[in-house]
Design a protein around this motif. Structure first.
Motif, short mmCIF file in Angstrom:
data_model
loop_
_atom_site.label_atom_id
_atom_site.label_comp_id
_atom_site.label_asym_id
_atom_site.label_seq_id
_atom_site.Cartn_x
_atom_site.Cartn_y
_atom_site.Cartn_z
N ASP A 113 -88.70 -5.95 -40.19
CA ASP A 113 -87.90 -6.58 -41.23
C ASP A 113 -88.48 -6.16 -42.58
N VAL A 114 -87.64 -5.60 -43.45
CA VAL A 114 -88.17 -5.07 -44.71
C VAL A 114 -88.84 -6.15 -45.57
N ARG A 115 -88.55 -7.41 -45.27
CA ARG A 115 -89.20 -8.44 -46.08
C ARG A 115 -90.68 -8.56 -45.77
N GLN A 116 -91.13 -7.93 -44.68
CA GLN A 116 -92.57 -7.92 -44.39
C GLN A 116 -93.25 -6.76 -45.11
N SER A 117 -92.49 -5.96 -45.81
CA SER A 117 -93.04 -4.77 -46.44
C SER A 117 -92.19 -4.50 -47.68
N ARG A 118 -92.39 -5.36 -48.69
CA ARG A 118 -91.42 -5.41 -49.77
C ARG A 118 -91.72 -4.51 -50.95
N VAL A 119 -90.65 -4.00 -51.53
CA VAL A 119 -90.76 -3.19 -52.74
C VAL A 119 -91.55 -3.93 -53.81
N GLY A 120 -92.52 -3.24 -54.39
CA GLY A 120 -93.33 -3.83 -55.46
C GLY A 120 -94.67 -4.35 -54.98
N ASP A 121 -94.81 -4.55 -53.66
CA ASP A 121 -96.07 -5.05 -53.13
C ASP A 121 -97.12 -3.94 -53.12
N THR A 122 -98.40 -4.33 -53.03
CA THR A 122 -99.50 -3.37 -52.97
C THR A 122 -100.09 -3.38 -51.56
N PRO B 81 -111.53 1.08 -53.19
CA PRO B 81 -110.73 0.57 -52.08
C PRO B 81 -109.28 1.04 -52.24
N ALA B 82 -108.65 1.31 -51.11
CA ALA B 82 -107.29 1.87 -51.16
C ALA B 82 -106.31 0.91 -51.82
N ARG B 83 -105.45 1.49 -52.67
CA ARG B 83 -104.33 0.73 -53.24
C ARG B 83 -103.13 1.66 -53.28
N ALA B 84 -102.03 1.20 -52.69
CA ALA B 84 -100.80 2.00 -52.71
C ALA B 84 -99.65 1.07 -53.04
N MET B 85 -98.74 1.56 -53.88
CA MET B 85 -97.61 0.73 -54.26
C MET B 85 -96.37 1.04 -53.42
N ILE B 86 -95.74 -0.01 -52.93
CA ILE B 86 -94.50 0.17 -52.16
C ILE B 86 -93.34 0.30 -53.14
N PHE B 87 -92.63 1.43 -53.09
CA PHE B 87 -91.46 1.54 -53.97
C PHE B 87 -90.16 1.59 -53.19
#
Ligand code: GDP
Ligand code: MG
Length: 596
Positions: A265-274, A191-197
């Motif tokens: 809003d960047v808080r809906q797509s936050r650094v560190g989330d997968t 299953p896809a996993r991508a890290m938000i940096f």
């Protein structure tokens, strides 16, 4: 691109060692930015970044590079170098297999060289040691190659020598990256996993999220889910930046790129989330997600009270692009309506303030920055204080303050000066190491509050600019702290309350009382200016009374002068603040807060 031909790397360095300039050269040499479009620090897009020559937001760029006839794709991730943004650096590094450790050949290793190296080593990255600025007459490549080799544990001959300015050695560095940095590995069928940096708000496209795919694949039109919140979105666009955005048919294992979902809003797509697929979600996130936690608070007030709504809208706008920014309305007797704002650190505060003033044309006054205190009361209550004027009444059992682990690197001649400064700031020496006979690393535990006030400036001036500093929060400790209030005729002036160490309460009280005494205009009656701890007055000054009114000196004078004076007085009245019976022009408060 197949994972075997991919290389993901970061450039890490102490500030000003030439990261952005080297990145520029790489863009040019790989041909992704042509000569005409090239401008200095291409990747530092914000005005403030370019003016201050610092990188605040990370960026990722894909560059083609052929070695022995085999095309590779290099993803370069530029990281912010400053301590306030360590979390962003660590997330950027987690998207890479390798790191170019860049050291200025005229300066040698500095505090953030070490801090960034440790982060890279924690992430198990392949380190490529590089000396930069070898074109400088002051460069000492032999000496610093030795220092750097000693640090990363390699042969000095393996330390590459480049100049980001002239381009010398940069192609060799790109070859070295392909040879040394491991290709990414991941499971294409999982299953896809991508890290938000990184996550950036763009006025036209909404939030642009930078990701590194670890497993599986992400494709346009797919439904995706954020693993920390379970929120789902449709992938409107996915692609790579090279460096302008180029939509693609999807991103697979090891690839780095951007995605757009239409969130605002960047808080809906936050650094560190997968990020995972909503249809076939992964069960385990990639780890490391952390809510940004403000460390320093300050009150921000518009100098012109009518600009309050503008300030509110401006903060709302900035928040779209800054997940770490927190604020709530605050009212002050001295300064009127404003906001209590939380920041990651002092640089973050300065940047936000500057953007508010510059991009939204606001004139602001900021109260002295305060850290977050935990106050334990005798009755068992625990109160978190981010605003000194809200320090609880009643019997206090213990006050706890945040502490940091600080690393100072300095030439050994300055050990005494550094120790003296750290001791005067309640620092405790934890250890000391010589990196070379002339260069020493000192490790201290220091209260964050002591660093917040001009510590860095003091460090620089006591070491003629040669010392560097890095620090990270390490929890909190109990300390002998008291709240000092400033009173006009017995009334507290909230903006001047401060939480200080017992030993510094008296000097602080004396300074503030003296400052206000000079700035407050004389009234019809005598006004005592006091500093107090609770009910105990520790300093007192007096503003003497006047008897004459403003017109008395114009008797017999001409009428226009009289009118002018009256108008001026009226003008002044608008900005007058009442503290009890005392009338104080807001300018006096502003001057008292801004002078050092
Ligand atoms: P960063 O903070 O690490 O991103 O550093 P910058 O790329 O902004 O560079 C800091 C300063 O060093 C700038 O004034 C650059 O022009 C200068 N600089 C960067 N690389 C070189 C170099 O190779 N040679 C020389 N002489 N100056 C450089
Ligand atoms: Mg930079």
């Amino acid at each position: 691109t197949a994972p075997a031909q991919l290389r993901n790397f970061s450039i890490i360095a102490h500030i000003d060692h030439g990261k952005s300039t080297l990145a520029d050269r790489m863009l040019q040499i790989t041909g992704v930015v042509d000569q005409r479009a090239m401008r200095a620090q291409y990747l530092d897009r914000m005005d403030i970044e370019r003016e201050r020559g610092i990188t605040i937001k990370s960026q990722a760029v894909r560059m083609p590079w052929a070695v022995d006839g085999v095309q590779h794709a290099l993803n370069m991730i530029d990281t912010p170098g400053h301590v306030d943004f360590t979390y962003e650096v660590s997330r950027s590094l987690a998207a890479c297999e390798g790191a170019v450790l860049l050291v200025d050949a005229s300066q040698g290793i500095e505090a953030q060289t070490l801090a960034n190296l440790y982060l890279a080593m924690e992430g198990d990255l392949e380190i490529v040691p590089v000396l930069n600025k070898i074109d400088l007459p002051a460069a000492q490549p032999e000496k610093y190659a030795e220092e750097l080799a000693g640090l990363v544990g390699c042969d000095p001959a393996d330390v590459l020598r480049v100049s980001g300015k002239t381009g010398e050695g940069v192609s060799e560095l790109l070859d070295r990256i392909v040879a040394r940095v491991p290709a990414p590995v991941g499971d294409p069928d999982a299953p896809a996993r991508a890290m938000i940096f990184d996550s950036v708000y763009d006025t036209y496209r909404g939030v642009v999220t930078y990701v590194r795919v670890v497993d599986g694949r992400l494709e346009p039109r797919q439904k995706i889910a954020m693993m920390s919140t379970k929120a789902t979105h449709e992938l409107l666009e996915i692609g790579v930046s090279s460096p302008e955005p180029a939509p693609s048919k999807g991103l697979g294992v090891g690839e780095v790129g951007y995605l757009i979902t239409g969130v605002k809003d960047v808080r809906q797509s936050r650094v560190g989330d997968t990020v995972t697929g909503a249809q076939r979600p992964a069960t385990q996130d990639l780890g490391g997600y952390r809510d940004p936690k403000p460390m320093v608070f300050s009150g921000l007030f518009p100098i012109d009270g009518s600009e309050y709504p503008v300030l509110r809208d401006a903060l709302d706008r900035l928040k779209l692009n800054d997940a770490a920014l927190q604020y709530e309305p605050e009212t002050s007797v001295a300064l009127g309506f404003g906001f209590r704002v939380g920041f990651l650190g002092l640089l973050h505060l300065e940047i936000v303030r500057e953007r508010l003033e510059r991009e939204f044309d606001l004139d602001l006054i900021a109260t002295a920055p305060s850290v977050v205190y935990e106050v334990r009361m005798d009755d068992g209550d625990v109160v978190t204080v981010t605003n000194p004027s809200e320090f609880p009444e009643g019997k206090v059992k213990e006050v706890r303050e945040p502490v940091v682990k600080a690393t100072v690197l300095a030439p050994s001649d300055f050990i005494g000066a550094v120790m003296e400064l750290c001791q005067s700031r309640r620092g405790e020496l934890q250890g000391m190491d010589y990196l070379s006979p002339e260069r020493v690393e000192l490790r201290y535990t220091l209260p964050l509050a002591e660093i917040v006030f001009d510590f860095f400036d003091q460090l620089k001036s006591r070491t003629r600019g040669y010392a560097s500093l890095d620090y990270e929060p390490t929890g909190d400790q109990a300390a002998d702290l008291v709240k000092v209030d400033v009173l006009l005729q017995g009334e507290k002036v909230d903006a001047f309350s401060a939480i200080v160490h017992k030993d510094k309460a008296y000097p602080y009280g004396l300074m503030m009382a003296g400052r206000l005494q000079k700035l407050i205009p004389r009234q019809q009656f005598e006004v005592p200016v006091q500093a107090a701890i609770g009910a105990r007055v520790i300093a007192r000054e007096t503003v003497r009374a006047i008897r004459k009114d403003v017109l008395s000196k114009c008797y017999g004078g001409d009428i226009t002068r009289k009118r002018k004076l009256l108008e001026k007085q009226k003008e002044g009245k608008k900005r007058m603040k009442m503290v009890g019976r005392v009338e104080v022009p807001q300018e006096a408060f502003i001057a008292a807060l801004s002078s050092d």
